[in-house]
Design an enzyme around this catalytic site. Sequence first.
Site, PDB file in Angstrom:
ATOM      1  N   GLU A   1     -16.168   6.441   5.572  1.00 29.13           N
ATOM      2  CA  GLU A   1     -15.426   5.748   6.631  1.00 29.13           C
ATOM      3  C   GLU A   1     -15.342   6.683   7.821  1.00 29.13           C
ATOM      4  O   GLU A   1     -15.940   7.758   7.808  1.00 29.13           O
ATOM      5  CB  GLU A   1     -14.024   5.380   6.124  1.00 29.13           C
ATOM      6  CG  GLU A   1     -13.208   6.598   5.693  1.00 29.13           C
ATOM      7  CD  GLU A   1     -11.812   6.248   5.178  1.00 29.13           C
ATOM      8  OE1 GLU A   1     -11.294   5.174   5.509  1.00 29.13           O
ATOM      9  OE2 GLU A   1     -11.253   7.088   4.454  1.00 29.13           O
TER      10      GLU A   1
ATOM     11  N   ARG B   1       0.841  -1.218   0.000  1.00 30.11           N
ATOM     12  CA  ARG B   1       0.000   0.000   0.000  1.00 30.11           C
ATOM     13  C   ARG B   1       0.867   1.255   0.000  1.00 30.11           C
ATOM     14  O   ARG B   1       0.540   2.240  -0.670  1.00 30.11           O
ATOM     15  CB  ARG B   1      -0.960  -0.015   1.195  1.00 30.11           C
ATOM     16  CG  ARG B   1      -1.984   1.111   1.129  1.00 30.11           C
ATOM     17  CD  ARG B   1      -3.064   0.984   2.183  1.00 30.11           C
ATOM     18  NE  ARG B   1      -2.539   1.160   3.532  1.00 30.11           N
ATOM     19  CZ  ARG B   1      -3.276   1.030   4.644  1.00 30.11           C
ATOM     20  NH1 ARG B   1      -4.563   0.729   4.556  1.00 30.11           N
ATOM     21  NH2 ARG B   1      -2.736   1.198   5.839  1.00 30.11           N
TER      22      ARG B   1
ATOM     23  N   LYS C   1      -2.677   7.014   1.143  1.00 28.30           N
ATOM     24  CA  LYS C   1      -2.418   7.290   2.564  1.00 28.30           C
ATOM     25  C   LYS C   1      -1.318   8.348   2.611  1.00 28.30           C
ATOM     26  O   LYS C   1      -0.133   8.043   2.767  1.00 28.30           O
ATOM     27  CB  LYS C   1      -2.029   6.002   3.298  1.00 28.30           C
ATOM     28  CG  LYS C   1      -2.170   6.113   4.812  1.00 28.30           C
ATOM     29  CD  LYS C   1      -2.162   4.759   5.473  1.00 28.30           C
ATOM     30  CE  LYS C   1      -2.055   4.843   6.981  1.00 28.30           C
ATOM     31  NZ  LYS C   1      -3.204   5.436   7.668  1.00 28.30           N
TER      32      LYS C   1
HETATM   33  N1  PMP Z   1      -9.312   4.816   7.141  1.00 31.63           N
HETATM   34  C1  PMP Z   1      -8.426   5.768   7.450  1.00 31.63           C
HETATM   35  C2  PMP Z   1      -8.701   7.163   7.040  1.00 31.63           C
HETATM   36  C3  PMP Z   1      -7.240   5.432   8.147  1.00 31.63           C
HETATM   37  O1  PMP Z   1      -6.348   6.368   8.440  1.00 31.63           O
HETATM   38  C4  PMP Z   1      -7.020   4.096   8.527  1.00 31.63           C
HETATM   39  C5  PMP Z   1      -5.761   3.707   9.231  1.00 31.63           C
HETATM   40  N2  PMP Z   1      -5.667   4.259  10.533  1.00 31.63           N
HETATM   41  C6  PMP Z   1      -8.008   3.140   8.213  1.00 31.63           C
HETATM   42  C7  PMP Z   1      -9.126   3.535   7.504  1.00 31.63           C
HETATM   43  C8  PMP Z   1      -7.836   1.708   8.591  1.00 31.63           C
HETATM   44  O2  PMP Z   1      -6.828   1.141   7.787  1.00 31.63           O
HETATM   45  P1  PMP Z   1      -5.898  -0.038   8.318  1.00 31.63           P
HETATM   46  O3  PMP Z   1      -6.799  -1.156   8.661  1.00 31.63           O
HETATM   47  O4  PMP Z   1      -5.003  -0.339   7.176  1.00 31.63           O
HETATM   48  O5  PMP Z   1      -5.188   0.489   9.510  1.00 31.63           O
END
Ligand code: PMP
Length: 286
Positions: free
Chosen positions: A184, A52, A151
């Site tokens: 989200e 990622r 990200k």
């Molecule tokens: N959405 C956002 C905006 C995030 O920053 C994160 C990570 N903290 C997630 C979802 C969850 O992703 P992951 O399971 O890869 O930590």
Amino acid sequence: MPGKVYMNGDFVAKEQAAVSVYDHGLLYGDGVFEGIRVYGGNVFLLQEHVTRLYESALAIRLEIPIAPEAMARAVEETVAANGIEDGYVRLVVTRGSGTLGLDIRRTSDPQVIIIADTISLYPAEYYEQGLELITASTIRNHPSALNPRIKSLNYLNNILAKIEATDQGKIEALMLNHKGEVSECTGDNIFILKRGVLKTPPPDAGILEGITRDAVIRLAAQEGMTVEQVPLVRHDVYIADECFLTGTAAEVIPVVKVDGRVIGDGVPGPITRRLLELFQQLTRGD
Ligand code: PMP
């Protein structure tokens, strides 16, 4: 004791680990990052996080100076150097120093930084009693502006929504996208359960494709559950039988109230609890 920060191939004492004030990571939030868990000395789903990171970098035309395999090794070495058994890794790649302008061609030396440290977890009561969310008035970034799939080091969109949550005494906020659909939360993905079907917004709803989200989708499918990645609106959340969030720090955390509406029975649901249990087994490697 944690205190050795990986910077571009060397370990530097935490107090000395610094980047230039001309770094575009600082000046413009121009860079990418990952947050990764360490369980029992093992870096959890390292490959997925490295992939990622490189995809985020590709999307912003940032060339990471080392290969993914070397990056994965560097993460492992940093965890070992800091003696981390259960903790958290923050992997950051900045654009590097440049002029006081936006041109990426006038930057050099992207900074590769790996911090391995302990982690402060959400209090156990959140898992026992469930979270209460509010919907933020700040919408999630439009995918054609800054795609949430990247990200990036620019988290102001999420921070503005998080401020709304904390102002109202909550630790997470639900974010809607430009179409008014559920996207989200500020640092977690969202799932609902309705009549035995697990549902979560698809990537084009404007979400980060969470690595915990992917793992939970796989676990649920292995359990024989139907999992749908479909557009959801707030109404779907309000009338859900169960709701939970997923994320690297949170793992699987129940949600029992959204905008003052009680979700399901108002307590963490059985499917949520089962998925948390399965996820924790996965983190332990069973
Ligand atoms: N959405 C956002 C905006 C995030 O920053 C994160 C990570 N903290 C997630 C979802 C969850 O992703 P992951 O399971 O890869 O930590």
